[in-house]
Each structure stands twice: as structure tokens, then as C-alpha cells.
Design a protein around this motif. Sequence first.
Motif, PDB file in Angstrom:
ATOM      1  N   LEU A  10      -1.756  -5.102   8.782  1.00 53.28           N
ATOM      2  CA  LEU A  10      -0.722  -4.935   7.753  1.00 53.28           C
ATOM      3  C   LEU A  10      -0.275  -3.477   7.670  1.00 53.28           C
ATOM      4  O   LEU A  10       0.924  -3.189   7.631  1.00 53.28           O
ATOM      5  N   HIS A  11      -1.243  -2.571   7.631  1.00 56.10           N
ATOM      6  CA  HIS A  11      -0.927  -1.147   7.513  1.00 56.10           C
ATOM      7  C   HIS A  11      -0.096  -0.664   8.701  1.00 56.10           C
ATOM      8  O   HIS A  11       0.939  -0.011   8.535  1.00 56.10           O
TER       9      HIS A  11
ATOM     10  N   ASN B 220       1.749  -2.322  10.849  1.00 54.44           N
ATOM     11  CA  ASN B 220       3.092  -2.900  10.930  1.00 54.44           C
ATOM     12  C   ASN B 220       3.976  -2.497   9.762  1.00 54.44           C
ATOM     13  O   ASN B 220       5.192  -2.352   9.926  1.00 54.44           O
ATOM     14  N   ASN B 221       3.387  -2.286   8.593  1.00 53.29           N
ATOM     15  CA  ASN B 221       4.139  -1.747   7.463  1.00 53.29           C
ATOM     16  C   ASN B 221       4.646  -0.353   7.805  1.00 53.29           C
ATOM     17  O   ASN B 221       5.821  -0.034   7.599  1.00 53.29           O
ATOM     18  N   ARG B 222       3.771   0.476   8.337  1.00 51.10           N
ATOM     19  CA  ARG B 222       4.132   1.848   8.701  1.00 51.10           C
ATOM     20  C   ARG B 222       5.245   1.853   9.751  1.00 51.10           C
ATOM     21  O   ARG B 222       6.206   2.610   9.644  1.00 51.10           O
TER      22      ARG B 222
ATOM     23  N   TYR C  73       7.504  -0.555  10.415  1.00 56.46           N
ATOM     24  CA  TYR C  73       8.746  -1.048   9.814  1.00 56.46           C
ATOM     25  C   TYR C  73       9.401   0.054   8.967  1.00 56.46           C
ATOM     26  O   TYR C  73      10.601   0.320   9.094  1.00 56.46           O
ATOM     27  N   LEU C  74       8.603   0.678   8.106  1.00 56.75           N
ATOM     28  CA  LEU C  74       9.153   1.702   7.213  1.00 56.75           C
ATOM     29  C   LEU C  74       9.619   2.926   7.988  1.00 56.75           C
ATOM     30  O   LEU C  74      10.684   3.477   7.705  1.00 56.75           O
TER      31      LEU C  74
ATOM     32  N   ASN D  57      11.565   0.035   0.904  1.00 59.31           N
ATOM     33  CA  ASN D  57      10.247  -0.556   0.629  1.00 59.31           C
ATOM     34  C   ASN D  57      10.386  -1.952   0.031  1.00 59.31           C
ATOM     35  O   ASN D  57       9.661  -2.876   0.419  1.00 59.31           O
TER      36      ASN D  57
ATOM     37  N   TRP E 105      11.073  -4.548   2.699  1.00 58.45           N
ATOM     38  CA  TRP E 105       9.871  -4.943   3.444  1.00 58.45           C
ATOM     39  C   TRP E 105       9.021  -5.893   2.607  1.00 58.45           C
ATOM     40  O   TRP E 105       8.577  -6.928   3.092  1.00 58.45           O
ATOM     41  N   GLU E 106       8.789  -5.535   1.347  1.00 60.30           N
ATOM     42  CA  GLU E 106       7.964  -6.375   0.486  1.00 60.30           C
ATOM     43  C   GLU E 106       8.574  -7.762   0.318  1.00 60.30           C
ATOM     44  O   GLU E 106       7.861  -8.768   0.334  1.00 60.30           O
TER      45      GLU E 106
ATOM     46  N   MET F 262       8.169  -9.814   3.458  1.00 61.53           N
ATOM     47  CA  MET F 262       6.765 -10.193   3.617  1.00 61.53           C
ATOM     48  C   MET F 262       6.346 -11.263   2.602  1.00 61.53           C
ATOM     49  O   MET F 262       5.287 -11.846   2.723  1.00 61.53           O
TER      50      MET F 262
ATOM     51  N   LEU G  79       5.837 -10.645  -0.657  1.00 63.73           N
ATOM     52  CA  LEU G  79       4.941 -10.060  -1.656  1.00 63.73           C
ATOM     53  C   LEU G  79       5.332 -10.385  -3.100  1.00 63.73           C
ATOM     54  O   LEU G  79       4.446 -10.545  -3.942  1.00 63.73           O
TER      55      LEU G  79
END
Length: 150
Positions: free
Chosen positions: A22-23, A25-27, A29-30, A116, A119-120, A123, A125
Motif C-alpha cells: 500500500l505504501h 503504490n500510494n507513494r 501514485y502521489l 490525495n 487516490w483515497e 482506493m 477508502l
Amino acid sequence: MKFEKIIEFHSYDKFGEILYILHKNNRKYLNDALSKHDLNLLQAMCILTLDEKSDLSQQDLTDILFLTKSGITKAVKKLEAMGYVERTKSKTDARQHVLNLTDKGKKIIPTLRDINDEWESKMGLPELDDSFIRILHNLAYKSIDLNSKE
């Protein structure tokens, strides 16, 4: 899909592995989304932190974001050069410098939040139960405490 072959090869059943995926792929994407604004995730995190609290030192940013001093120094220098952040003498301690957002820095805040939020949303979230988020929040702070023990 590409990830199906990866999952066939290795079952990600450890909590740490899942967090890492998660970390990572989050990083990615952002950072990809932020690059359109000539920013990276660390720089965005500095801007957002300075939006929440003004007159922070570089050491304050290091402590708040749990990042290295050299990483924060590099990020702040770039943000200053780009006109997002300004460094001034502290009003309470003339030996210290504090960081604050410029008008340009304040203007980019909605864009950073939108990136952000996108992305959330993608996902899923927002659909997560509040109690699940509280559990993750508590786990994050337990990990901080665990690593802060001397």
C-alpha cells in the motif's frame, strides 16, 4: 492482469507486507500526480504540515513527519527556491529560523488535497468503517511508540 501473476508467485498474508505494498503504490501514485506540479510527496507533506501549523523549524518538520533531517533539508530548500516556503528568524529565539508558507504555498493546498482525495476515493477508502480507521490509527501510534523506546 500483471498483479495476478505476482500473487500466484507469493501470497501476501503478512500485515507488514500488505502495508508495504500500500505504501509503495500510494507513494508512486502521489509522486506521479504531484510531478505535474514539479513537486514530490515529501515536499507536499512539508507544505501540508506547514499549512496546519506555522512557524515550524526544519527539526520540527523532521520530528512531525518522522523523516530524516537530510530529506527535510533537501525538500525545504527546493520549496524555498520554488517560492512555496519562506524562512525567517524566530520571534522567540533569534538563533532559530522558522518556516512558513508563502501565498503561492497556500494556493497549492487545495490541489494537494484533491490529489490525495482522488487516490483515497479510487482506493475505496471513504467506504471503510470508522472503527477500522481508528484501529489503523492506533496501530500507527503504537508503531511510533515501539520505535521510540530507548
